[in-house]
Design a protein around this motif. Structure first.
Motif, PDB file in Angstrom:
ATOM      1  N   ALA A   1       0.814  -1.213   0.000  1.00 52.37           N
ATOM      2  CA  ALA A   1       0.000   0.000   0.000  1.00 52.37           C
ATOM      3  C   ALA A   1       0.848   1.263   0.000  1.00 52.37           C
ATOM      4  CB  ALA A   1      -0.927   0.002   1.227  1.00 52.37           C
ATOM      5  N   ASP A   2       2.078   1.179   0.519  1.00 58.63           N
ATOM      6  CA  ASP A   2       2.931   2.362   0.564  1.00 58.63           C
ATOM      7  C   ASP A   2       3.254   2.900  -0.826  1.00 58.63           C
ATOM      8  OD1 ASP A   2       3.081   2.658   3.293  1.00 58.63           O
ATOM      9  OD2 ASP A   2       4.900   1.445   3.522  1.00 58.63           O
ATOM     10  N   VAL A   3       3.156   2.064  -1.844  1.00 54.63           N
ATOM     11  CA  VAL A   3       3.418   2.530  -3.217  1.00 54.63           C
ATOM     12  C   VAL A   3       2.396   3.594  -3.608  1.00 54.63           C
ATOM     13  CG1 VAL A   3       3.557   1.831  -5.634  1.00 54.63           C
ATOM     14  CG2 VAL A   3       4.449   0.321  -3.850  1.00 54.63           C
ATOM     15  N   TRP A   4       1.122   3.300  -3.401  1.00 52.84           N
ATOM     16  CA  TRP A   4       0.058   4.247  -3.744  1.00 52.84           C
ATOM     17  C   TRP A   4       0.032   5.431  -2.785  1.00 52.84           C
ATOM     18  CZ3 TRP A   4      -2.328   5.837  -7.681  1.00 52.84           C
ATOM     19  CH2 TRP A   4      -3.584   6.422  -7.646  1.00 52.84           C
ATOM     20  N   ILE A   5       0.387   5.184  -1.534  1.00 50.54           N
ATOM     21  CA  ILE A   5       0.459   6.269  -0.561  1.00 50.54           C
ATOM     22  C   ILE A   5       1.535   7.272  -0.961  1.00 50.54           C
ATOM     23  CG2 ILE A   5       1.099   6.803   1.832  1.00 50.54           C
ATOM     24  CD1 ILE A   5      -0.246   4.176   2.652  1.00 50.54           C
ATOM     25  N   ALA A   6       2.689   6.779  -1.372  1.00 49.89           N
ATOM     26  CA  ALA A   6       3.765   7.668  -1.813  1.00 49.89           C
ATOM     27  C   ALA A   6       3.330   8.483  -3.023  1.00 49.89           C
ATOM     28  CB  ALA A   6       5.013   6.851  -2.137  1.00 49.89           C
ATOM     29  N   PHE A   7       2.651   7.845  -3.976  1.00 47.18           N
ATOM     30  CA  PHE A   7       2.199   8.533  -5.177  1.00 47.18           C
ATOM     31  C   PHE A   7       1.239   9.668  -4.813  1.00 47.18           C
ATOM     32  CE2 PHE A   7      -0.616   8.823  -8.965  1.00 47.18           C
ATOM     33  CZ  PHE A   7       0.352   9.206  -9.891  1.00 47.18           C
ATOM     34  N   ASN A   8       0.322   9.421  -3.886  1.00 51.13           N
ATOM     35  CA  ASN A   8      -0.629  10.454  -3.488  1.00 51.13           C
ATOM     36  C   ASN A   8       0.047  11.578  -2.715  1.00 51.13           C
ATOM     37  OD1 ASN A   8      -3.683   9.876  -4.054  1.00 51.13           O
ATOM     38  ND2 ASN A   8      -2.782   7.882  -3.613  1.00 51.13           N
ATOM     39  N   ASN A   9       1.055  11.267  -1.938  1.00 49.87           N
ATOM     40  CA  ASN A   9       1.787  12.337  -1.257  1.00 49.87           C
ATOM     41  C   ASN A   9       2.473  13.253  -2.264  1.00 49.87           C
ATOM     42  OD1 ASN A   9       1.592  12.486   1.609  1.00 49.87           O
ATOM     43  ND2 ASN A   9       2.652  10.526   1.787  1.00 49.87           N
ATOM     44  N   PHE A  10       3.021  12.684  -3.324  1.00 47.26           N
ATOM     45  CA  PHE A  10       3.620  13.515  -4.371  1.00 47.26           C
ATOM     46  C   PHE A  10       2.555  14.343  -5.090  1.00 47.26           C
ATOM     47  CE2 PHE A  10       7.160  10.258  -4.353  1.00 47.26           C
ATOM     48  CZ  PHE A  10       8.125  11.132  -3.882  1.00 47.26           C
ATOM     49  N   LEU A  11       1.394  13.758  -5.351  1.00 49.60           N
ATOM     50  CA  LEU A  11       0.320  14.495  -6.003  1.00 49.60           C
ATOM     51  C   LEU A  11      -0.163  15.660  -5.131  1.00 49.60           C
ATOM     52  CD1 LEU A  11      -1.912  11.666  -7.543  1.00 49.60           C
ATOM     53  CD2 LEU A  11      -0.336  13.194  -8.742  1.00 49.60           C
ATOM     54  N   GLN A  12      -0.081  15.509  -3.842  1.00 49.20           N
ATOM     55  CA  GLN A  12      -0.509  16.559  -2.918  1.00 49.20           C
ATOM     56  C   GLN A  12       0.581  17.601  -2.675  1.00 49.20           C
ATOM     57  OE1 GLN A  12      -1.975  14.666   0.689  1.00 49.20           O
ATOM     58  NE2 GLN A  12      -3.122  13.149  -0.497  1.00 49.20           N
ATOM     59  N   GLY A  13       1.725  17.426  -3.326  1.00 50.98           N
ATOM     60  CA  GLY A  13       2.813  18.378  -3.162  1.00 50.98           C
ATOM     61  C   GLY A  13       3.611  18.188  -1.894  1.00 50.98           C
ATOM     62  N   ARG A  14       3.557  17.006  -1.327  1.00 55.31           N
ATOM     63  CA  ARG A  14       4.268  16.729  -0.083  1.00 55.31           C
ATOM     64  C   ARG A  14       5.448  15.797  -0.375  1.00 55.31           C
ATOM     65  NH1 ARG A  14       1.496  18.905   3.845  1.00 55.31           N
ATOM     66  NH2 ARG A  14      -0.636  19.550   3.365  1.00 55.31           N
ATOM     67  N   GLY A  15       6.478  16.435  -0.888  1.00 52.29           N
ATOM     68  CA  GLY A  15       7.636  15.661  -1.321  1.00 52.29           C
ATOM     69  C   GLY A  15       8.346  14.947  -0.193  1.00 52.29           C
ATOM     70  N   ASP A  16       8.453  15.579   0.972  1.00 54.60           N
ATOM     71  CA  ASP A  16       9.153  14.950   2.092  1.00 54.60           C
ATOM     72  C   ASP A  16       8.456  13.649   2.500  1.00 54.60           C
ATOM     73  OD1 ASP A  16      10.929  17.016   2.091  1.00 54.60           O
ATOM     74  OD2 ASP A  16       9.984  18.105   3.757  1.00 54.60           O
TER      75      ASP A  16
ATOM     76  N   ALA B   1     -12.692   6.005  -5.794  1.00 55.39           N
ATOM     77  CA  ALA B   1     -12.519   4.586  -5.466  1.00 55.39           C
ATOM     78  C   ALA B   1     -11.917   3.761  -6.594  1.00 55.39           C
ATOM     79  CB  ALA B   1     -13.863   3.993  -5.024  1.00 55.39           C
ATOM     80  N   PRO B   2     -12.328   3.935  -7.878  1.00 54.69           N
ATOM     81  CA  PRO B   2     -11.701   3.127  -8.931  1.00 54.69           C
ATOM     82  C   PRO B   2     -10.187   3.310  -9.000  1.00 54.69           C
ATOM     83  CG  PRO B   2     -13.720   4.134  -9.744  1.00 54.69           C
ATOM     84  CD  PRO B   2     -13.461   4.723  -8.397  1.00 54.69           C
ATOM     85  N   ALA B   3      -9.729   4.544  -8.767  1.00 48.57           N
ATOM     86  CA  ALA B   3      -8.284   4.765  -8.777  1.00 48.57           C
ATOM     87  C   ALA B   3      -7.625   4.063  -7.594  1.00 48.57           C
ATOM     88  CB  ALA B   3      -7.984   6.262  -8.734  1.00 48.57           C
ATOM     89  N   ASP B   4      -8.268   4.093  -6.435  1.00 51.11           N
ATOM     90  CA  ASP B   4      -7.691   3.468  -5.252  1.00 51.11           C
ATOM     91  C   ASP B   4      -7.691   1.948  -5.351  1.00 51.11           C
ATOM     92  OD1 ASP B   4      -7.079   5.811  -3.851  1.00 51.11           O
ATOM     93  OD2 ASP B   4      -9.129   5.995  -3.097  1.00 51.11           O
ATOM     94  N   TYR B   5      -8.784   1.374  -5.834  1.00 57.02           N
ATOM     95  CA  TYR B   5      -8.933  -0.082  -5.797  1.00 57.02           C
ATOM     96  C   TYR B   5      -8.377  -0.786  -7.034  1.00 57.02           C
ATOM     97  CZ  TYR B   5     -11.860   0.362  -1.653  1.00 57.02           C
ATOM     98  OH  TYR B   5     -12.316   0.630  -0.378  1.00 57.02           O
ATOM     99  N   TRP B   6      -8.177  -0.060  -8.120  1.00 57.11           N
ATOM    100  CA  TRP B   6      -7.685  -0.720  -9.327  1.00 57.11           C
ATOM    101  C   TRP B   6      -6.383  -0.104  -9.806  1.00 57.11           C
ATOM    102  CZ3 TRP B   6      -9.660  -5.215 -10.013  1.00 57.11           C
ATOM    103  CH2 TRP B   6     -10.965  -5.471  -9.607  1.00 57.11           C
ATOM    104  N   PHE B   7      -6.410   1.155 -10.199  1.00 59.21           N
ATOM    105  CA  PHE B   7      -5.196   1.763 -10.721  1.00 59.21           C
ATOM    106  C   PHE B   7      -4.105   1.828  -9.666  1.00 59.21           C
ATOM    107  CE2 PHE B   7      -2.582   5.560 -11.451  1.00 59.21           C
ATOM    108  CZ  PHE B   7      -2.038   5.243 -12.690  1.00 59.21           C
ATOM    109  N   GLY B   8      -4.472   2.150  -8.423  1.00 59.89           N
ATOM    110  CA  GLY B   8      -3.469   2.334  -7.393  1.00 59.89           C
ATOM    111  C   GLY B   8      -3.136   1.108  -6.580  1.00 59.89           C
ATOM    112  N   ASP B   9      -3.717  -0.029  -6.897  1.00 66.17           N
ATOM    113  CA  ASP B   9      -3.464  -1.252  -6.134  1.00 66.17           C
ATOM    114  C   ASP B   9      -2.483  -2.141  -6.900  1.00 66.17           C
ATOM    115  OD1 ASP B   9      -3.464  -3.441  -4.539  1.00 66.17           O
ATOM    116  OD2 ASP B   9      -5.620  -3.813  -4.617  1.00 66.17           O
ATOM    117  N   PRO B  10      -1.244  -2.278  -6.416  1.00 65.65           N
ATOM    118  CA  PRO B  10      -0.268  -3.090  -7.149  1.00 65.65           C
ATOM    119  C   PRO B  10      -0.706  -4.542  -7.349  1.00 65.65           C
ATOM    120  CG  PRO B  10       0.824  -1.748  -5.490  1.00 65.65           C
ATOM    121  CD  PRO B  10      -0.643  -1.626  -5.239  1.00 65.65           C
ATOM    122  N   ILE B  11      -1.590  -5.050  -6.494  1.00 66.83           N
ATOM    123  CA  ILE B  11      -2.024  -6.437  -6.635  1.00 66.83           C
ATOM    124  C   ILE B  11      -2.770  -6.660  -7.938  1.00 66.83           C
ATOM    125  CG2 ILE B  11      -3.521  -8.215  -5.627  1.00 66.83           C
ATOM    126  CD1 ILE B  11      -2.854  -7.172  -2.908  1.00 66.83           C
ATOM    127  N   THR B  12      -3.479  -5.629  -8.411  1.00 65.25           N
ATOM    128  CA  THR B  12      -4.258  -5.786  -9.645  1.00 65.25           C
ATOM    129  C   THR B  12      -3.373  -5.892 -10.882  1.00 65.25           C
ATOM    130  OG1 THR B  12      -4.477  -3.389  -9.889  1.00 65.25           O
ATOM    131  CG2 THR B  12      -6.179  -4.520  -8.641  1.00 65.25           C
TER     132      THR B  12
END
Length: 335
Positions: free
Chosen positions: A77-92, A159-170
């Motif tokens: 899950a940290d993969v998608w979490i990291a991506f969303n932090n970058f999208l929110q402008g939170r590079g650190d 939700a589609p982005a979270d459960y499909w695009f952002g889920d590495p298992i898919t």
């Protein structure tokens, strides 16, 4: 009794309860009629199918294995979490998440051991719904998704982005759909097993479980989105405004108001002592001279310690003390 019959009776009882008690609509829940039906359906599915499996998993699987399974899916899950932090402008935070993935994947045996948290890299909680909120999208009405549970219109769109695009298992691939759905089911059972104790508390404490979960979900989502946009100083400004409305003086917990010196305290006490006879003379003639002079004598005897002086001074002359919690606690109370 068959599984189908049991599920049908539970759904029928839930529907009857809605018809009997009626629905009191909340401003954030204009779809309450539908939402309650979806909620009771999810409750029935949880009672009949998910909860028994989760209890068996919780009771039979060793704790260390459960922790490893939870860590494994948390690392994914940290993969998608990291991506969303970058999208929110939170590079650190984003780079922190990337570091977590690298450390836990290699040093944590594929993510089975959470080495990164012990190394000082905390786990974050981000999804695309929060990203849309940070971008300015309003949450919209509360909305219960069948099977998936509480949501809002904004989070449902995300939700589609979270459960499909952002889920590495898919991304396992069509040739291994069995493995993919097996991992999805294992992750769901693991999460449900982690919530067994919390669900028991809600069942015991909540008069209306639907309203309890709805309000808790909406408050939590608001906190997850908006606490990123308010610094500690801004939280203190809100608290200071509330304290000012109540007629109190407030200072941040890090500030200490200077205390008056013993000489100043003595002067204050002496002034009060001089004013005491004038106030006492306005009393009825039945009062004795000793009663009139007593405050002056008590005031003239200035104590030697600061604490006793402060106690003897009138309430209005006591030094103002810092009130209100620290900024982080204030933010938690506001939300």
């Amino acid at each position: 009794m068959s599984l189908t019959s049991k599920l049908t009776k539970i759904c029928a009882a839930a529907s009857l309860a809605v018809l009997v008690t009626g629905c009191t609509h909340s401003p954030n829940d204009p779809l309450e009629g539908y939402n309650r039906q979806a909620f009771y359906f999810n409750e029935a599915m949880d009672t009949v199918v998910v909860k028994p499996i989760a209890h068996g998993y919780h009771d039979l699987v060793p704790d260390v294995i459960q922790t490893m399974v939870s860590n494994f899916f948390g690392n994914i899950a940290d993969v998608w979490i990291a991506f969303n932090n970058f999208l929110q402008g939170r590079g650190d935070e984003g780079f922190s998440d990337v570091s977590r993935i690298m450390i836990n994947t290699f040093a944590g045996v594929g993510g089975l051991i959470d080495v990164a948290s012990d190394a000082g890299l905390p786990k974050h909680n981000e999804d695309f719904g929060q990203t849309l909120g940070v971008w300015g999208a309003p949450p919209g009405p509360y909305f219960v998704i069948p099977i998936l549970g509480p949501s809002t219109i904004r989070d449902t769109i995300a939700a589609p982005a979270d459960y499909w695009f952002g889920d590495p298992i898919t991304y396992i691939g069509n040739s291994r759909e069995g493995l993919m759905w097996g991992l999805v089911a294992l992750r769901g059972i693991s999460k449900r097993a982690e919530l067994i104790d919390a669900a028991s508390v809600i069942d015991d404490a909540a008069i209306d479980k639907y309203e309890f979960i709805r309000d808790a979900y909406l408050q939590r989502r608001q906190r997850l989105v908006h606490d990123k946009d308010l610094s500690d100083d801004q939280w203190e400004t809100v608290d200071e405004k509330n304290k000012r409305i109540e007629g109190q003086t407030w200072l941040p917990s890090s500030e200490v108001r200077p205390q008056p010196s013993p000489v100043e305290k003595t002067a204050v006490t002496t002034t009060e002592a001089e004013a005491a006879p004038a106030e006492a003379s306005a009393q009825t003639t039945a009062e004795t001279p000793e009663t009139v002079v007593a405050p002056t004598a008590a005031a003239d005897a200035v104590p030697a310690t600061d604490d006793s002086v402060a106690d003897s001074a009138p309430e209005k002359d006591k030094p103002a003390q810092a009130s209100g919690p620290a900024s982080a606690e204030t933010a938690a109370l506001i939300n």
